[in-house]
Design an enzyme around this catalytic site. Structure first.
Site, PDB file in Angstrom:
ATOM      1  N   CYS A  84     -55.467  28.904  84.787  1.00  0.00           N
ATOM      2  CA  CYS A  84     -55.022  27.667  84.156  1.00  0.00           C
ATOM      3  C   CYS A  84     -53.679  27.193  84.746  1.00  0.00           C
ATOM      4  O   CYS A  84     -53.656  26.703  85.860  1.00  0.00           O
ATOM      5  CB  CYS A  84     -54.986  27.854  82.641  1.00  0.00           C
ATOM      6  SG  CYS A  84     -55.163  26.313  81.761  1.00  0.00           S
ATOM      7  N   ARG A 111     -54.319  18.030  86.376  1.00  0.00           N
ATOM      8  CA  ARG A 111     -53.825  18.692  85.150  1.00  0.00           C
ATOM      9  C   ARG A 111     -54.374  18.018  83.894  1.00  0.00           C
ATOM     10  O   ARG A 111     -54.726  16.853  83.937  1.00  0.00           O
ATOM     11  CB  ARG A 111     -52.304  18.620  85.076  1.00  0.00           C
ATOM     12  CG  ARG A 111     -51.583  19.453  86.076  1.00  0.00           C
ATOM     13  CD  ARG A 111     -50.077  19.335  85.868  1.00  0.00           C
ATOM     14  NE  ARG A 111     -49.676  19.850  84.560  1.00  0.00           N
ATOM     15  CZ  ARG A 111     -48.598  19.436  83.903  1.00  0.00           C
ATOM     16  NH1 ARG A 111     -47.825  18.501  84.405  1.00  0.00           N
ATOM     17  NH2 ARG A 111     -48.299  19.952  82.722  1.00  0.00           N
ATOM     18  N   HIS A 174     -59.621  30.691  80.819  1.00  0.00           N
ATOM     19  CA  HIS A 174     -58.798  31.863  80.495  1.00  0.00           C
ATOM     20  C   HIS A 174     -59.664  33.105  80.297  1.00  0.00           C
ATOM     21  O   HIS A 174     -59.993  33.446  79.146  1.00  0.00           O
ATOM     22  CB  HIS A 174     -58.050  31.618  79.184  1.00  0.00           C
ATOM     23  CG  HIS A 174     -56.927  30.662  79.294  1.00  0.00           C
ATOM     24  ND1 HIS A 174     -55.626  31.061  79.525  1.00  0.00           N
ATOM     25  CD2 HIS A 174     -56.895  29.319  79.203  1.00  0.00           C
ATOM     26  CE1 HIS A 174     -54.843  29.998  79.561  1.00  0.00           C
ATOM     27  NE2 HIS A 174     -55.587  28.917  79.377  1.00  0.00           N
ATOM     28  N   GLU A 176     -58.851  36.049  80.207  1.00  0.00           N
ATOM     29  CA  GLU A 176     -58.137  37.070  79.415  1.00  0.00           C
ATOM     30  C   GLU A 176     -58.329  36.851  77.920  1.00  0.00           C
ATOM     31  O   GLU A 176     -57.978  37.709  77.113  1.00  0.00           O
ATOM     32  CB  GLU A 176     -56.644  37.096  79.792  1.00  0.00           C
ATOM     33  CG  GLU A 176     -55.782  35.984  79.223  1.00  0.00           C
ATOM     34  CD  GLU A 176     -55.942  34.638  79.915  1.00  0.00           C
ATOM     35  OE1 GLU A 176     -56.858  34.485  80.743  1.00  0.00           O
ATOM     36  OE2 GLU A 176     -55.154  33.721  79.599  1.00  0.00           O
TER      37      GLU A 176
HETATM   38  N1  GLN Z   1     -51.753  22.119  80.518  1.00  0.00           N
HETATM   39  C1  GLN Z   1     -51.056  23.237  81.079  1.00  0.00           C
HETATM   40  C2  GLN Z   1     -50.284  22.824  82.345  1.00  0.00           C
HETATM   41  O1  GLN Z   1     -50.397  21.753  82.793  1.00  0.00           O
HETATM   42  C3  GLN Z   1     -51.996  24.364  81.397  1.00  0.00           C
HETATM   43  C4  GLN Z   1     -52.603  24.882  80.126  1.00  0.00           C
HETATM   44  C5  GLN Z   1     -52.908  26.349  80.141  1.00  0.00           C
HETATM   45  O2  GLN Z   1     -52.421  27.116  80.970  1.00  0.00           O
HETATM   46  N2  GLN Z   1     -53.659  26.756  79.156  1.00  0.00           N
HETATM   47  O3  GLN Z   1     -49.569  23.613  82.861  1.00  0.00           O
END
Ligand code: GLN
Length: 203
Positions: A84, A111, A174, A176
């Site tokens: 992420c 993003r 994610h 994890e």
């Molecule tokens: N929206 C976050 C970013 O732009 C990422 C979100 C996440 O890691 N769950 O960094």
């Protein structure tokens, strides 16, 4: 030949690093936290960049003078797994944003790609070589396009959500946060091959 034990560093300046460390512990792999520049002097065979807020992580990496040394290690072939926000840090380019952090992975990343209402969702999709995996997305990015040499590992709703470039893996979701261990196992295997003197970097 693989080494018996690898040590994996987890970037621990912000975000969901504890969850990655718990997962590594469960899989019997030693992990260390990277909180400040001096922590980079230890030996490690892989690096996890956790989810969180990429702008905050990027700024802290700069302020703590960890960005360039870590970038050097990644470019030198150290296996890295970005989830992420971690994927955003690895991206060579962001959509409608001039910021670049490590910039070692030739992908273009959007993003907060699913809008505010769809901030979080859960699904299941195929990951190349692993089969069907549960996937949790939290204000997630997606990979809008990839350059030569990048292998697409997974797509959700026609959007790329996981990719690999040499020793770098990035996921928009994610792993994890779900019970399934297979993404981490895949990464641990890469670290073992690297520590055992296998696969050279493609960067
Ligand atoms: N929206 C976050 C970013 O732009 C990422 C979100 C996440 O890691 N769950 O960094």
């Amino acid at each position: 030949m693989v080494t018996e034990m690898v040590k994996i560093a987890v970037l621990a300046v912000q975000g969901a690093f504890a969850e990655h460390m718990d997962r590594l512990r469960k899989l019997g792999v030693e992990s260390i936290e990277l909180r400040r520049r001096a922590d980079l002097e230890q030996d490690f065979d892989g690096l996890i960049l956790p989810g969180g807020e990429s702008t905050v992580q990027g700024k802290l990496l700069q302020d703590l003078q960890m960005l360039m040394p870590l970038r050097g290690k990644i470019a030198g072939g150290l296996p890295v797994f970005g989830t992420c926000a971690g994927l955003i840090l690895l991206a060579e380019e962001l959509c409608s944003d001039t910021r670049v952090y490590f910039g070692t992975m030739p992908v273009r990343v959007q993003r907060n790609a699913y809008g505010r209402q769809l901030g979080s969702f859960h699904t299941e999709e195929n990951v190349m070589g692993l089969g069907r995996l549960p996937m949790t997305f939290i204000r997630a990015p997606y990979i809008e396009s990839v350059k030569k040499g990048v292998e697409i590992l997974a797509q959700v709703q026609n959007r790329i959500v996981a990719a690999r470039y040499g020793n770098q893996i990035g996921t928009a979701f994610h792993p994890e946060l779900d019970e399934d261990d297979r993404m981490h196992q895949m990464f641990i295997k890469m670290c073992e091959e690297y520590a055992g003197g296998g696969m050279p970097a493609d960067v």
